[in-house]
Write a protein that holds these residues in place. Sequence first.
Motif, short mmCIF file in Angstrom:
data_model
loop_
_atom_site.label_atom_id
_atom_site.label_comp_id
_atom_site.label_asym_id
_atom_site.label_seq_id
_atom_site.Cartn_x
_atom_site.Cartn_y
_atom_site.Cartn_z
N THR A 14 0.82 -1.22 0.00
CA THR A 14 0.00 0.00 0.00
C THR A 14 0.86 1.27 0.00
O THR A 14 0.32 2.37 -0.02
CB THR A 14 -1.00 0.08 1.18
N GLU A 71 -2.54 -5.84 6.47
CA GLU A 71 -3.29 -5.35 5.31
C GLU A 71 -3.02 -6.20 4.08
O GLU A 71 -3.93 -6.47 3.28
CB GLU A 71 -2.93 -3.89 5.06
N GLN A 100 -5.82 -8.40 1.95
CA GLN A 100 -6.00 -8.32 0.50
C GLN A 100 -5.95 -9.70 -0.13
O GLN A 100 -6.72 -10.01 -1.05
CB GLN A 100 -4.91 -7.44 -0.11
N LYS A 105 -9.21 -11.56 0.68
CA LYS A 105 -10.32 -10.99 -0.09
C LYS A 105 -10.33 -11.48 -1.53
O LYS A 105 -11.38 -11.83 -2.08
CB LYS A 105 -10.24 -9.47 -0.06
N ASN A 106 -9.15 -11.53 -2.15
CA ASN A 106 -9.06 -11.88 -3.57
C ASN A 106 -8.74 -13.34 -3.84
O ASN A 106 -8.74 -13.76 -5.00
CB ASN A 106 -8.00 -11.01 -4.24
N ALA A 118 -4.60 -8.81 -6.24
CA ALA A 118 -4.61 -7.53 -5.51
C ALA A 118 -3.52 -6.60 -6.01
O ALA A 118 -3.77 -5.40 -6.26
CB ALA A 118 -4.44 -7.79 -4.01
#
Length: 444
Positions: A117, A404, A408, A411-412, A429
Amino acid sequence: MNIEKLMQSLEAKHPGENEYLQAVREVLSTIEDVYNQHPEFENAKIAERLVEPDRIFTFKIPWVDDRGEVQVNLGYRIQFNNAIGPYKGGLRFHPSVNLSILKFLGFEQIFKNALTTLPMGGAKGGSDFNPKGKSDAEVMRFCQAFMLELWQHIGPDTDVPAGDIGVGGREIGYLYGMYRKLARENTGVLTGKNLEFGGSLIRPEATGFGGLYFVKQMLETAGQDIKGKTIAISGFGNVAWGAATKATELGAKVVSISGPDGYIYDENGISGEKIDYMLYLRATCNDIVSPYAEKFGAQFVPDRRPWELKVDIALPCATQNELNEEDAKALINNGVICVGEVSNMGCTPEAIELFLQHKIMYGPGKAVNAGGVATSGLEMSQNAMHLTWTAEEVDAKLHQIMSEIHAQCVKNGREADGYINYMKGANVAGFLKVAKAMLAQGVI
């Protein structure tokens, strides 16, 4: 996107660059579905643009050794993609360095950096120079000659190199000193610097620390605890040191380290002064681990790798493709529950396929070992603000970044049956962030 057509084109243009082609195929195969859901990506030829570096610098490095003889090495810097920030990636000094290895590392770095990020693009560089066995004066002269060729192509908002295999605090110091003299400025153009001139606390340990934070979250997501687990680690440099240190702090037991001569099995666990001895061996014994066995009464297994051990967790911490299909079979047969690449692309494609087939928790290097470059990014932030954070502050930020990244990936990468394909999650991601940035900035 037609993966096979794209790969055939790359293979024709870059024959023999096996590591680079392997890395590209792995990413493309996992992002294909998502890519094809976005016709704007295909229209802008995002894939075709992403797999080729923006530019490659290749240069000779003549330098004089302590005997007064002229030596000549090759140097490289591959600036791969800067859509989300300045190019960022390490320098590797090792006889094995070639264009294929550096292109694979630079390509991986794009997605790894995106996952943090932080605003950092992907790059890599290095030389076939071997610092092992060289005097400090020889290393200094080489680093100065290397920087003499590189300095005009880097900068704090352009390209920020760091260390990698063969490039530690000593080398970074010599490189930075020459850059400072040539550029006539003190800026955060290199990371991994000494604390006295802009370095960050816990940077040497950060890759290993971050890797264990990620693995701990993988286990917790699967309803398991890292405490009491046995861990096999390869390598015995900074990455393995950080991983062994943090694993021990978290309550696990590390039972192996390895080098080119073989591996050490220590059933009592590698902790305390044993971890410190790892670094002593790396600094003084020319990459061999066998003296550990004599000093601590452990078992030395020559010319083999530790993946034949019965452990709960396997953490490759040395180099690319160090865990192959046969190693994967042995680990699975011995009941391994988690494999985390703390090295870059530590597992071969065949090994990864087996882990995914058997629903083993598998964490790819671009996610698991992102702690090193994340802390380099934090060093850049400290330099830009002209301040220094405490070790606790840096560690807290590193822990948050790894959390984080894990989120990610989940989530993906979560599949219909609940299994988390961390490789797919990390690739998707990282790719989406870079692709959207490239799309927004036009065809350049």
